[in-house]
Scaffold this motif. Sequence first.
Motif, short mmCIF file in Angstrom:
data_model
loop_
_atom_site.label_atom_id
_atom_site.label_comp_id
_atom_site.label_asym_id
_atom_site.label_seq_id
_atom_site.Cartn_x
_atom_site.Cartn_y
_atom_site.Cartn_z
N ARG A 268 0.84 -1.13 0.08
CA ARG A 268 -0.13 0.05 -0.11
C ARG A 268 0.79 1.40 0.08
O ARG A 268 0.14 2.46 0.01
N HIS B 67 3.29 4.59 -1.17
CA HIS B 67 3.04 5.33 -2.30
C HIS B 67 3.92 4.83 -3.58
O HIS B 67 3.27 4.87 -4.63
N LYS C 298 5.16 1.86 -4.12
CA LYS C 298 4.44 0.64 -4.80
C LYS C 298 3.21 0.98 -5.78
O LYS C 298 3.17 0.49 -6.84
N LYS C 299 2.41 1.70 -5.23
CA LYS C 299 1.32 1.98 -6.03
C LYS C 299 1.52 2.96 -7.40
O LYS C 299 0.96 2.55 -8.37
N ARG C 300 2.54 3.98 -7.19
CA ARG C 300 2.95 4.53 -8.41
C ARG C 300 3.48 3.55 -9.30
O ARG C 300 3.33 3.49 -10.60
N ARG D 292 3.04 0.24 -9.93
CA ARG D 292 1.84 -0.31 -10.52
C ARG D 292 1.10 0.34 -11.49
O ARG D 292 0.80 -0.21 -12.61
#
Length: 105
Positions: free
Chosen positions: A6, A8, A10-12, A14
């Motif tokens: 979750r 930042h 890792k989200k970016r 993905r």
Amino acid sequence: MARSLRSHTKKRTRAIKREQVFKPVEDARLERLAKAQAEAAKKPSVGDFMEADKDESAVNATNPDAMTDGEEIKKKISTSGPRSNRHARKIKEKKKKGKKSSIKF
């Protein structure tokens, strides 16, 4: 320490992969499928021929005298009931093995 899914970064990452790597592949696949579907729509429908065959077979089924020598009545295949016999097979194998003795020397 390891980063959570979750976080930042890792989200970016993905999101970037989703847009730059997976989206072009998905778009190409959709385009290829749409083209194949359009070609399939141009071909004559299979259902029309099947209905004509059903009508002929219905007439033959009602009149057994109308059958020719080469035709035979096909046995109806049941599609209901269990489809997998895995559980019964495992039980049979277990019984076949037998009980192992627990005493070892």
